[in-house]
Enzyme design. Structure first.
Site, PDB file in Angstrom:
ATOM      1  N   HIS A 136      45.348  16.014-158.862  1.00 47.26           N
ATOM      2  CA  HIS A 136      44.833  17.083-159.830  1.00 47.26           C
ATOM      3  C   HIS A 136      44.474  18.438-159.378  1.00 47.26           C
ATOM      4  CE1 HIS A 136      40.688  15.857-159.021  1.00 47.26           C
ATOM      5  NE2 HIS A 136      40.384  16.705-158.963  1.00 47.26           N
ATOM      6  N   ASP A 165      45.996   9.467-158.191  1.00 52.81           N
ATOM      7  CA  ASP A 165      45.457  10.988-158.214  1.00 52.81           C
ATOM      8  C   ASP A 165      45.194  11.157-156.737  1.00 52.81           C
ATOM      9  OD1 ASP A 165      44.655  13.422-159.140  1.00 52.81           O
ATOM     10  OD2 ASP A 165      42.457  12.778-159.136  1.00 52.81           O
ATOM     11  N   GLY A 238      35.265  21.836-157.242  1.00 54.20           N
ATOM     12  CA  GLY A 238      35.815  22.263-155.783  1.00 54.20           C
ATOM     13  C   GLY A 238      35.639  21.381-154.758  1.00 54.20           C
ATOM     14  N   ASN A 239      34.855  20.157-154.808  1.00 54.02           N
ATOM     15  CA  ASN A 239      34.975  19.250-153.919  1.00 54.02           C
ATOM     16  C   ASN A 239      35.973  17.988-154.142  1.00 54.02           C
ATOM     17  OD1 ASN A 239      31.502  19.194-153.763  1.00 54.02           O
ATOM     18  ND2 ASN A 239      32.579  18.786-151.881  1.00 54.02           N
ATOM     19  N   SER A 240      36.568  18.218-155.117  1.00 53.24           N
ATOM     20  CA  SER A 240      37.901  17.331-155.162  1.00 53.24           C
ATOM     21  C   SER A 240      38.661  17.493-153.936  1.00 53.24           C
ATOM     22  CB  SER A 240      38.422  17.624-156.604  1.00 53.24           C
ATOM     23  OG  SER A 240      37.785  17.050-157.713  1.00 53.24           O
TER      24      SER A 240
END
Length: 496
Positions: A136, A165, A238-240
């Site tokens: 994503h 994902d 933003g950590n994804s």
């Protein structure tokens, strides 16, 4: 004279005793400080003993310093085209009415473009520039850039897997990069310290600490294949795609999502286990896509009600509700109503767990299922086939003290073909509020078996109904949509 000697001796004794007490006291304090492991650093930083057994807290600084160079920022950009409104003037009638020129160029649709930017994190997994991140983070992007240290690189998408994902990117560095060490996510225990490293809100190399709160989280509704690690280490937008590491500085998860009502961390974060991520990554690098093994079965969790109806003296395991003809499970000898209790020696308690393990193996892999059939434990060896998407999982219907309250009639052959049965009874109606209604039986359902005996006529159904021992639920095998499931009906609990 003797008095003077005694006074002198007493004074000397007191002086010596005081000196010895001072030495002992000093030695005791030193021993206390050593036992508590309290040391004063020349830098002014002081480590404190944990209240439990005098054990020191982990040194997060050393781990963070080692990990930060391996975590990168991933920038994505997508060009969005939106058609300009014409207000009807591209219609021939309006153009004639208002006397507008009939220019072909004027009648062509006009578009406005704008750029949508995304931000996420990634983890360098090889020194030559392979990067693991979330799908994503880069989905539908026209341009992807990766910032590693003080340099920015154009990135190529090696492969993506929507089902988990995950995505793998590749950059071309001038020299070897710092790569993270992959850990074994199966070995980490609940309660161990972990660090989350990423770039939330475009803040480079943010490190947060917490513990592993839970393992094996599934049915969260984030991806198709879920086996999440849960942590209270702060994870924010933003950590994804960033790293979740253990106290050895090893990657044990890819930070993916949070449960929150505010959009920011609420102490419930989810990470894809490193073992699952590695299996997907290896296939993406080798094949550009993920090929999942296929058994060809429908499955559901074993509930206490179903265990009672099936005469099983356990409440954990996975029931096979249907075996697809001609597929790997059928060829190996699996049958509907088999109870799977382990795969390759690893106990399985839920259908999601079994589904994930099967799907983690590529086609051609040989697996071993331990099953219970007719009260006996058997081992079935299966060579996995190539699947559109691994096994189908059916969620068990809620059994709320069910009983009979349905109208049945023989099903048409056309209704039976997809299920591989030659006969069955279709549910024409369900009495509102009846136990059958409470059990989830619906009009259009097809009953194929009663107490594991096939039925195609009303009298066959009634015969099985009458043969059911007192106190034993009626076990129905029901087809619905494209799948099949077992439902237990308690004949002696009519709450209408």
């Amino acid at each position: 004279m003797s008095i003077l000697k005694r006074t002198t001796a007493l004074t000397a004794t007191l002086i010596i005793s005081g000196f010895l007490l001072g030495v002992i006291a000093t030695a005791n304090w030193d021993a206390l400080f050593r036992a508590g492991k309290v040391e004063v650093s020349t830098s002014g930083a002081q480590e404190r003993p944990s209240p439990r057994n005098g054990i020191m807290l982990p040194n997060f600084a050393d781990i963070a310093e080692e990990i930060m160079p391996t975590v990168v920022t991933v920038y994505s950009e997508q060009v969005i085209r939106i058609r300009r409104p014409s207000f009807g003037f591209d219609d021939e009638f309006f153009r004639r009415f208002f006397g507008l020129p009939d220019s072909p160029r004027d009648r062509e649709p006009q578009y406005d473009e704008f750029r949508q930017q995304g931000l996420g994190s990634g983890v360098i997994v090889t020194t030559d520039g392979y990067i693991l991140t979330n799908n994503h983070v880069i989905a539908n992007a026209d341009d992807i850039r990766v910032k590693a240290g003080d340099r920015t690189f154009d990135a190529e998408v090696v492969g993506t897997d929507i089902k988990t994902d995950l995505a793998v990117l590749k950059i071309e560095p001038d020299g070897p990069l710092s790569a993270i060490k992959l850990g074994d996510s199966d070995k980490i225990r609940i309660g161990e310290w972990v660090l989350a490293v990423g770039h939330p809100f475009n803040l480079d190399h943010t490190v947060t600490a917490g513990i592993l709160s839970a393992k094996g989280r599934n049915r969260v509704g984030i991806t198709d294949y879920e086996d999440f690690l849960q942590t209270d280490a702060a994870i924010n937008p933003g950590n994804s795609g960033g790293a979740l590491v253990n106290m050895n500085g090893e990657l044990i998860g890819i930070n993916t999502a949070i449960a929150t009502r505010t959009g920011s961390s609420a102490g419930v974060g989810f990470a894809i286990p490193s073992n699952m991520a590695k299996a997907v990554m290896d296939q993406l690098i080798e094949h550009g896509k993920v090929r999942r093994g296929y058994v060809g079965i429908n499955i559901q969790d074993l509930t206490p009600e179903l265990a009672d109806a099936m005469g099983i003296d356990r409440t954990d395991g996975v029931i096979i509700t249907h075996v697809v003809s001609g597929q790997a499970g059928d060829k190996a000898g699996l049958k509907a109503s088999d109870l799977v209790i382990s795969i390759d020696g690893r106990p399985v308690k839920t259908s999601s767990e079994l589904r994930n393990v099967i799907a983690s193996n590529p086609p051609g892999t040989k697996i071993s299922l331990e099953i219970i059939r007719d009260g006996r434990v058997r081992t079935i060896d299966i060579v996995l086939g190539d699947s559109p998407d691994a096994v189908a999982e059916l969620k068990p219907e809620p059994e709320k003290s069910p009983d009979i309250g349905i109208e049945l009639e023989p099903a048409e052959p056309s209704d039976l073909v997809q299920f591989g049965y030659s006969k069955g009874l279709i549910v024409k109606s369900v009495e509102p509020g009846s136990p059958a209604d409470r059990a989830g039986i619906m009009p259009g359902d097809i009953v194929f078996e009663v107490n594991r005996s096939e039925v195609g006529k009303i009298d066959e159904f009634n015969r099985q109904l009458q043969k059911t021992p007192s106190g034993r639920p009626l076990l129905l095998l029901v087809g619905r949509g494209d799948g099949m499931m077992y439902v237990a009906l308690n004949l002696h609990d009519d709450k209408r």
